[in-house]
Design a protein around this motif. Structure first.
Motif, PDB file in Angstrom:
ATOM      1  N   UNK A 131      54.308  42.715  48.678  1.00  0.00           N
ATOM      2  CA  UNK A 131      52.897  42.361  48.513  1.00  0.00           C
ATOM      3  C   UNK A 131      52.369  43.219  47.375  1.00  0.00           C
ATOM      4  N   UNK A 132      52.131  42.559  46.246  1.00  0.00           N
ATOM      5  CA  UNK A 132      51.775  43.252  45.018  1.00  0.00           C
ATOM      6  C   UNK A 132      50.293  43.024  44.760  1.00  0.00           C
ATOM      7  N   UNK A 133      49.526  44.126  44.778  1.00  0.00           N
ATOM      8  CA  UNK A 133      48.086  44.030  44.584  1.00  0.00           C
ATOM      9  C   UNK A 133      47.685  44.526  43.205  1.00  0.00           C
ATOM     10  N   UNK A 134      46.626  43.944  42.684  1.00  0.00           N
ATOM     11  CA  UNK A 134      45.938  44.519  41.542  1.00  0.00           C
ATOM     12  C   UNK A 134      44.445  44.266  41.735  1.00  0.00           C
ATOM     13  N   UNK A 139      46.348  40.236  34.633  1.00  0.00           N
ATOM     14  CA  UNK A 139      46.239  40.190  36.078  1.00  0.00           C
ATOM     15  C   UNK A 139      45.192  39.188  36.549  1.00  0.00           C
ATOM     16  N   UNK A 140      44.496  38.555  35.608  1.00  0.00           N
ATOM     17  CA  UNK A 140      43.561  37.504  35.988  1.00  0.00           C
ATOM     18  C   UNK A 140      44.220  36.128  35.940  1.00  0.00           C
ATOM     19  N   UNK A 197      48.036  35.393  40.203  1.00  0.00           N
ATOM     20  CA  UNK A 197      47.233  36.355  40.968  1.00  0.00           C
ATOM     21  C   UNK A 197      46.105  35.645  41.708  1.00  0.00           C
ATOM     22  N   UNK A 198      46.121  35.718  43.013  1.00  0.00           N
ATOM     23  CA  UNK A 198      45.122  35.042  43.838  1.00  0.00           C
ATOM     24  C   UNK A 198      44.217  36.071  44.518  1.00  0.00           C
ATOM     25  N   UNK A 199      42.888  35.849  44.472  1.00  0.00           N
ATOM     26  CA  UNK A 199      41.992  36.769  45.198  1.00  0.00           C
ATOM     27  C   UNK A 199      42.336  36.753  46.689  1.00  0.00           C
ATOM     28  N   UNK A 200      42.348  37.924  47.304  1.00  0.00           N
ATOM     29  CA  UNK A 200      42.767  37.992  48.718  1.00  0.00           C
ATOM     30  C   UNK A 200      41.813  37.238  49.634  1.00  0.00           C
ATOM     31  N   UNK A 201      40.582  37.038  49.195  1.00  0.00           N
ATOM     32  CA  UNK A 201      39.653  36.292  50.056  1.00  0.00           C
ATOM     33  C   UNK A 201      39.703  34.783  49.772  1.00  0.00           C
ATOM     34  N   UNK A 202      40.563  34.355  48.880  1.00  0.00           N
ATOM     35  CA  UNK A 202      40.740  32.904  48.652  1.00  0.00           C
ATOM     36  C   UNK A 202      42.224  32.625  48.442  1.00  0.00           C
ATOM     37  N   UNK A 203      43.014  32.955  49.451  1.00  0.00           N
ATOM     38  CA  UNK A 203      44.459  32.774  49.343  1.00  0.00           C
ATOM     39  C   UNK A 203      44.808  31.291  49.404  1.00  0.00           C
TER      40      UNK A 203
END
Lengths: 238, 238
Positions: free
Chosen positions: B36-39, B120-121, B126-132
């Motif tokens: 799980x790779x976050x930015x 990263x955009x 890259x998907x926002x965690x609140x709109x997976x």
């Protein structure tokens, strides 16, 4: 992340040798669950190392396909001490090439409160962490890793709760912290810090021992958020 | 520990199906590493979900006997974003029975700083965690677990360091915390708390943007003890 491969031959792996022939040809590992089980007894942090033939070794089990991981860790604890642990969390998974084949070691940290009959002082099972007997290299690493994690969590969590009875005096709390950290703590600083941390509440009761002045009894505040320090188990793993 | 077994069928496991025949007869699992790779980019916490055919899925790889676990996690990150992660830690190991056979899923948390070219955009990775987007149930659980751990660590660690450039303004720091927590923070309280926590130091430099008053630049104090919050890797695992 770690660097540098270290050869860690296990001295005896009878079960693994039995399956070594298959393992060598397979791209699948044997899965080995090991539990570092701590208690504080006699003023010392101790780890359970049951005897296995001529050796002492971490409590362990081989995970089978239809076994849940956390349940297997609990079973290992039960088989070792005869009852459930108070607290367990998964620590780390290691992938190792052994002479017998590929092994995944999934380690757990378990904590139990010393029983009132002093069973946790049994010298044939519980060894002080500062006087460990000879164990295989990987077991020693797993123990040291568990100790590192336990000590680190002491700084920002109420994990020590799981090594204490439900109510305790500040002296008992300090003794437990000292046993885990392996060093003395200044009494006034310690009391100031644990009170400031806000995770204690007075029970209103007192504990009287001998001719000493009675000491106030405390408990950990249940409201303290476990999620901030636990490595929570997953609901898929029954 | 968790209770209640949940059936988590993966919708497509082409490789697993290929080895399903052997797996079914074997007491050894397939070992699946997922990262799980976050930015933080564009003010949002984002997770990397590369496209795989018609699906998006967590970056993953099948561990082979002679591969080190942490190296494999790093390789998965490199293959996903083209460079190394800044921070990675092992999260959790799950044992699952899939229709295709026994699978161990070893999950990692990885953090990277948004690159200056705004890569990263990229909305196809890259998907926002609140709109997976829709992912298989186990991937969603792994993401939620990683998010839980990341948020918890924010409270007592300098883990946010790995999502920021080496120097940053307090506004940038607050924006990063807000992105991770998914909620706004009171500016005065936030500044008071991070200063009191003692893990920041002023660089002496300033950052000027447009016509705004220049803001002081800070860095995290290197001395802050990583051991208190890292899940350290082991040196056996190259």
């Amino acid at each position: 992340m770690g660097h540098g491969r270290v050869s860690l031959r296990e001295e005896r792996r009878p079960r693994a040798q039995a399956v070594a022939r298959d393992q060598a040809l397979s791209a699948s590992p044997e899965v080995d669950v090991r539990v570092v089980l701590f208690t504080v007894a006699g003023g010392q942090l101790r780890v359970a190392l049951p005897r296995d033939g001529d050796d002492v070794r971490l409590p362990r089990g081989t995970l089978l396909p239809n076994q849940a991981l956390d349940s297997e860790a609990r079973r290992i604890v039960r088989d070792t001490i005869g009852f459930e642990e108070q607290y367990a969390e998964q620590l780390y998974t290691l992938s190792l090439q052994e002479p017998s084949g590929w092994v995944l070691i999934i380690s757990y940290l378990g904590l139990i409160t010393d029983s009132s009959d002093g069973a946790s002082s049994r010298s044939d099972l519980w060894y002080p962490v500062d006087r460990l007997p000879k164990v295989v290299a990987i077991d020693r690493m797993v123990i040291e890793y568990a100790l590192l994690r336990l000590r680190a969590k002491l700084g920002y969590t109420t994990i020590a709760f799981h090594l204490l009875r439900p109510t305790f005096t500040l002296s008992e709390l300090q003794a437990t912290y000292q046993a885990i950290l392996g060093r003395p703590l200044d009494k006034r600083n310690f009391r100031r810090r644990v009170v400031a941390a806000g995770f204690l509440e007075a029970t209103g009761d007192q504990h009287r021992e001998g001719s000493h002045r009675p000491a106030l009894l405390y408990r950990f505040r249940a409201a303290h958020d476990r999620e901030t320090y636990l490595t929570p188990a997953w609901s898929t793993d029954a």
